[in-house]
Motif scaffolding. Structure first.
Motif, PDB file in Angstrom:
ATOM      1  N   ARG A 250       0.734  -1.260  -0.007  1.00 13.37           N
ATOM      2  CA  ARG A 250      -0.062  -0.085  -0.244  1.00 13.37           C
ATOM      3  C   ARG A 250       1.481   1.364  -0.480  1.00 13.37           C
ATOM      4  NH1 ARG A 250      -3.908  -2.725   4.028  1.00 13.37           N
ATOM      5  NH2 ARG A 250      -5.582  -3.394   1.791  1.00 13.37           N
TER       6      ARG A 250
ATOM      7  N   ARG B 191       2.209   4.500  -3.991  1.00  8.48           N
ATOM      8  CA  ARG B 191       1.962   5.536  -2.961  1.00  8.48           C
ATOM      9  C   ARG B 191       3.365   6.139  -3.852  1.00  8.48           C
ATOM     10  NH1 ARG B 191      -1.751   4.662   0.950  1.00  8.48           N
ATOM     11  NH2 ARG B 191       0.121   4.260   2.555  1.00  8.48           N
TER      12      ARG B 191
ATOM     13  N   ARG C 215      -8.363   4.321 -17.750  1.00  6.08           N
ATOM     14  CA  ARG C 215      -7.840   3.641 -17.039  1.00  6.08           C
ATOM     15  C   ARG C 215      -6.633   3.607 -17.202  1.00  6.08           C
ATOM     16  NH1 ARG C 215      -8.342  -2.253 -20.186  1.00  6.08           N
ATOM     17  NH2 ARG C 215      -8.311  -1.232 -22.278  1.00  6.08           N
TER      18      ARG C 215
ATOM     19  N   VAL D 183      -1.512   0.426 -12.309  1.00  2.63           N
ATOM     20  CA  VAL D 183      -1.408  -0.148 -10.647  1.00  2.63           C
ATOM     21  C   VAL D 183      -1.145  -0.846 -10.410  1.00  2.63           C
ATOM     22  CG1 VAL D 183      -3.575   1.700  -9.989  1.00  2.63           C
ATOM     23  CG2 VAL D 183      -3.630  -1.178  -9.558  1.00  2.63           C
ATOM     24  N   PRO D 184       0.071  -1.058  -9.353  1.00  7.57           N
ATOM     25  CA  PRO D 184       1.104  -1.992  -9.347  1.00  7.57           C
ATOM     26  C   PRO D 184      -0.130  -3.344  -9.333  1.00  7.57           C
ATOM     27  CG  PRO D 184       1.367  -0.636  -7.519  1.00  7.57           C
ATOM     28  CD  PRO D 184       0.335  -0.078  -8.444  1.00  7.57           C
ATOM     29  N   ILE D 185       0.011  -4.851  -8.774  1.00 14.45           N
ATOM     30  CA  ILE D 185      -0.548  -5.966  -8.721  1.00 14.45           C
ATOM     31  C   ILE D 185      -1.077  -5.427  -7.419  1.00 14.45           C
ATOM     32  CG2 ILE D 185      -0.518  -8.465  -8.748  1.00 14.45           C
ATOM     33  CD1 ILE D 185       0.785  -8.579 -11.763  1.00 14.45           C
ATOM     34  N   GLY D 186       0.453  -5.514  -6.460  1.00 11.44           N
ATOM     35  CA  GLY D 186       0.029  -6.050  -4.448  1.00 11.44           C
ATOM     36  C   GLY D 186       1.594  -6.558  -4.700  1.00 11.44           C
TER      37      GLY D 186
ATOM     38  N   ASP E  72      -0.447 -11.878  -4.852  1.00 15.32           N
ATOM     39  CA  ASP E  72      -1.617 -11.888  -5.450  1.00 15.32           C
ATOM     40  C   ASP E  72      -1.455 -12.444  -6.911  1.00 15.32           C
ATOM     41  OD1 ASP E  72      -3.760 -10.309  -4.414  1.00 15.32           O
ATOM     42  OD2 ASP E  72      -1.817  -8.177  -4.797  1.00 15.32           O
TER      43      ASP E  72
ATOM     44  N   GLU F 152       5.612  -4.040 -17.309  1.00 17.57           N
ATOM     45  CA  GLU F 152       4.403  -3.177 -17.119  1.00 17.57           C
ATOM     46  C   GLU F 152       3.294  -5.101 -16.654  1.00 17.57           C
ATOM     47  OE1 GLU F 152       3.046  -2.648 -21.506  1.00 17.57           O
ATOM     48  OE2 GLU F 152       1.814  -4.408 -20.890  1.00 17.57           O
TER      49      GLU F 152
ATOM     50  N   THR G  45      -1.486  -4.269 -13.093  1.00 22.69           N
ATOM     51  CA  THR G  45      -2.622  -4.238 -13.819  1.00 22.69           C
ATOM     52  C   THR G  45      -3.557  -2.856 -13.480  1.00 22.69           C
ATOM     53  OG1 THR G  45      -4.611  -5.163 -13.301  1.00 22.69           O
ATOM     54  CG2 THR G  45      -3.546  -4.662 -10.693  1.00 22.69           C
ATOM     55  N   TYR G  46      -4.239  -2.990 -13.834  1.00 24.63           N
ATOM     56  CA  TYR G  46      -5.088  -1.289 -13.971  1.00 24.63           C
ATOM     57  C   TYR G  46      -6.346  -1.127 -13.688  1.00 24.63           C
ATOM     58  CZ  TYR G  46      -8.066  -4.052 -17.125  1.00 24.63           C
ATOM     59  OH  TYR G  46      -8.798  -4.470 -17.986  1.00 24.63           O
ATOM     60  N   LYS G  47      -6.026   0.563 -13.073  1.00 23.06           N
ATOM     61  CA  LYS G  47      -7.403   0.021 -12.278  1.00 23.06           C
ATOM     62  C   LYS G  47      -8.433   1.385 -13.319  1.00 23.06           C
ATOM     63  CE  LYS G  47      -6.341   3.379  -8.357  1.00 23.06           C
ATOM     64  NZ  LYS G  47      -6.261   3.942  -6.948  1.00 23.06           N
ATOM     65  N   TRP G  48     -10.079   1.956 -12.715  1.00 21.31           N
ATOM     66  CA  TRP G  48     -10.573   2.258 -13.736  1.00 21.31           C
ATOM     67  C   TRP G  48     -10.910   3.430 -12.804  1.00 21.31           C
ATOM     68  CZ3 TRP G  48     -12.872   1.237 -18.783  1.00 21.31           C
ATOM     69  CH2 TRP G  48     -12.673  -0.532 -18.894  1.00 21.31           C
ATOM     70  N   LEU G  49     -10.776   4.975 -13.148  1.00 21.75           N
ATOM     71  CA  LEU G  49     -11.255   6.259 -13.438  1.00 21.75           C
ATOM     72  C   LEU G  49     -12.171   6.525 -13.350  1.00 21.75           C
ATOM     73  CD1 LEU G  49      -7.256   7.206 -11.838  1.00 21.75           C
ATOM     74  CD2 LEU G  49      -9.328   5.523 -10.402  1.00 21.75           C
ATOM     75  N   GLY G  50     -12.999   6.904 -12.166  1.00 18.95           N
ATOM     76  CA  GLY G  50     -14.112   8.000 -13.021  1.00 18.95           C
ATOM     77  C   GLY G  50     -14.246   9.252 -12.625  1.00 18.95           C
TER      78      GLY G  50
END
Lengths: 420, 420
Positions: free
Chosen positions: A23, A27, A116, A119-122, A204, A403, A407-412
């Motif tokens: 986490r 950041r 999109r 972000v890191p996988i974790g 993960d 790469e 992974t990715y996340k969706w931001l709206g």
């Protein structure tokens, strides 16, 4: 004390630390990750004598335990090898940060701005064998891409791995990263591997780095998703339209440049209509490669051994090649579909339409036209490094570097939109 | 006769047919896939009376077996519902083909031209429950993206699924696609599900579509990679800077527009410094939503029930919401990190810096600013359809449509390059 803790408890504890560190890492700015990895490279260089002393302990125990010369060579560090390990960490530091890259964006008719973002996988687990350089390589790639990593190296390299990990960690912490960004499983108990493979949700992704038996065990047991490299049964098809000089050069390079790499050619396919088949086969044989042919191929070179059915599926990783004469492009495609492992396959042809059909129809991670299969490598592909070559079909395929560790996340971004 | 074949043999046979079909599909042009799916939509419309008759058999058996009213409603087809199934197939036909798209390309210093090109995954297994529309929806998405699919629907819908599959197949074959592009597992034996989950290498990806127990079973047992949807424990955080009218509208929509969808809000987080907290809570309660609050939230609305520890992790899928008062953005981020399922979380705020930090730091598939969580949907995201919303971290995340049903391969075009 560690031996009093069950492997499951141990891994759960490492994974919880790693989650917390991941986490923070997610950041952490590009600049800080870069700086911390340069600190780590410096710390590795500074710790040269400590690491070599630890490596000497591993080597001595390995000798006493009767490790093969090849195993001992994989295990051995010297000042030059250690410098190249440190240099590789510094090189990864200077790669572009994949985190925060916008994959695509669009404004929806209702005004919602969607994007999109990578972000890191974790938390990533790396399970590897005797090469201690993996400790630094894999850690650097995971941290550069914002992931926390749990490393589980081979027991034969435990002292070397501990020393490398200690130096890395000192550098990363000096650079402001959490200590749990890179953790080394502190026990050589094999049950710890099982506990990592079972840690679904806590880890993960697992990446095995090693021989076929390690990878197969990981794939068979894992409840955690695995990014794995299995076989490289790679083909070079010399089409009737091939340029002879190019065919000889590429075939020899694909097989013989390094026979032990996963990108090496294992089977040579020659178009029945290619007029210079015997010359290509002779060129390969002249390098000292043992050839095993079908009946028609055997006629191309006096004394060529006969291939058995197993040869068409063999990954020799040695100076041996299977040779088949096929009926044009369709014959080659049928052979490749039946026997290729989906790693890297190539065609040598001057006929562009034929080559484009080969590129389109061969279902392998890497398909090449007029180039050696030995280019199957993250560095050669411009990725700057690689954590491995994935032979599965999901998430990432072929050479995997930063790469593939995201992974990715969706931001709206809206202005009060409701679906109503 | 089928009952004399073991489930493992049956699935192996279907998978072998599917693999062969997938090779044909991978070579099928955009235009032909589009045309074949329009044929399939027409065939579905033409078969309306046959499909409704089969559905009546399922409904009658379901009634006799004591299926709940909700289950029977999910199972029921009527002319309007069937028309919308056919229309959905036609809509998928008109989506852009992801196959052949170039993800990126580069020319290496040695002149090798590298590109990454989208290709189908191969053979996909869909395991689903009572909704017969999934038979057509999932098949259309898989075929549009060049994959062969093996469908395993719920036994309660077997007659409906057979009739829909027969119509689809007639249309696809009329359109020139192989008959094994879409196969329906012909038995209701539950062991067939186990055989699909174990078919590593023969099936490339399993997508479960159904309730939590189905998905959990698939995830627990599968040796094949799984793209799964698990929980949607979604949060809306109302920050101190939020616009009151927007906060009320978004919170009410996020919870109450449809309470049974995975994108519904389950927990409302209110900033202690937000001056209008009571009004937002009152607006939500006024819609008939039952609220369960922490001690501070309970003071915002007379008679609000107390939340238990389980409420913070609950996916109600009902007109119930948990409410917590948190200490600013940091308090919200801590609550979300501890309890969110990684599906969809939103912030309502006028303060852009605060919102951007929420977007950056919340680690969920979808993170929204000033918009309702109910936008978590492939259609709303402009994907044209969706096969599901993935809550894992690998391969695809959030709404998954055609792109998520593809992988890529690396193509290299050279002029005789060797590594030397």
């Amino acid at each position: 004390m560690l031996d009093t803790v069950s492997p499951t408890t141990l891994i759960a504890s490492l994974a919880a630390n790693a989650r917390s560190a991941s986490r923070d890492l997610a950041r952490t700015s590009d600049m800080q990750k870069r700086a911390a990895l340069h600190h780590a490279a410096k710390a590795l260089r500074k710790a040269t004598s400590t690491i070599l002393a630890a490596n000497a302990v591993d080597l001595e125990r390995g000798l006493a335990n009767g490790l093969s010369a090849a195993m001992l060579d994989r295990l051995r560090l010297d000042p030059a090898r250690l410098e190249s390990v440190a240099a590789a960490v510094a090189a990864v530091a200077d790669l572009d940060d994949p985190v925060g890259q916008v994959i695509d964006r669009a404004t929806r008719p209702n005004g919602l701005e969607l994007s999109r973002v990578r972000v890191p996988i974790g938390v990533i687990g790396i399970i590897y064998e005797s090469r201690p350089n993996v400790t630094a390589d894999a850690a650097a790639l995971c941290v550069r891409s914002g992931n926390a990593v749990i490393l589980r190296g081979g027991s034969e390299a435990i002292e070397s791995n501990r020393a490398i990990h200690a130096a890395l960690n000192e550098g990363l912490v000096a650079g402001g990263l959490p200590a749990a960004a890179v953790q080394l499983v502190p026990t050589t108990d094999r049950a710890a591997v099982g506990a990592m493979l079972a840690a679904d949700g806590a880890i993960d992704l697992i990446i095995p780095r090693g021989g076929r038996s390690l990878v197969a065990r990981v794939q068979a047991e894992a409840r955690v998703p695995v990014l794995a490299h299995l076989d490289g049964v790679n083909h070079v098809f010399v089409h009737a339209s091939a340029n002879l000089a190019m065919a000889k050069a590429v075939v020899v390079d694909a097989k013989m440049r390094r026979t032990g790499v996963c990108g090496a050619m294992e089977t040579l396919l020659i178009d029945r209509a290619f007029p210079h088949a015997a010359e290509v086969v002779a060129a390969l044989a002249a390098t000292g490669c043992a050839l095993r042919g079908d009946a028609e191929a055997q006629r191309l070179l006096p004394g060529m051994a006969a291939a058995s059915a197993e040869d068409w599926d063999a990954e020799y990783l040695d100076a041996i090649a299977a040779v088949a004469v096929v009926d044009g492009l369709d014959g080659a495609l049928a052979h490749v579909a039946a026997h290729a492992s989906g790693h890297t396959d190539a065609i040598i042809a001057d006929d562009e339409a034929v080559a484009e059909r080969f590129l389109r129809e061969v279902d392998s991670a890497i398909v090449l036209w007029n180039a050696s299969t030995q280019f199957a490598d993250g560095g050669e592909f411009g990725l700057g490094a690689e954590i491995g070559i994935a032979t599965g079909r999901l998430h990432a395929r072929g050479p995997v570097a930063l790469e593939g560790l995201t992974t990715y996340k969706w931001l709206g971004r809206g202005t009060g939109q409701v679906r109503g």
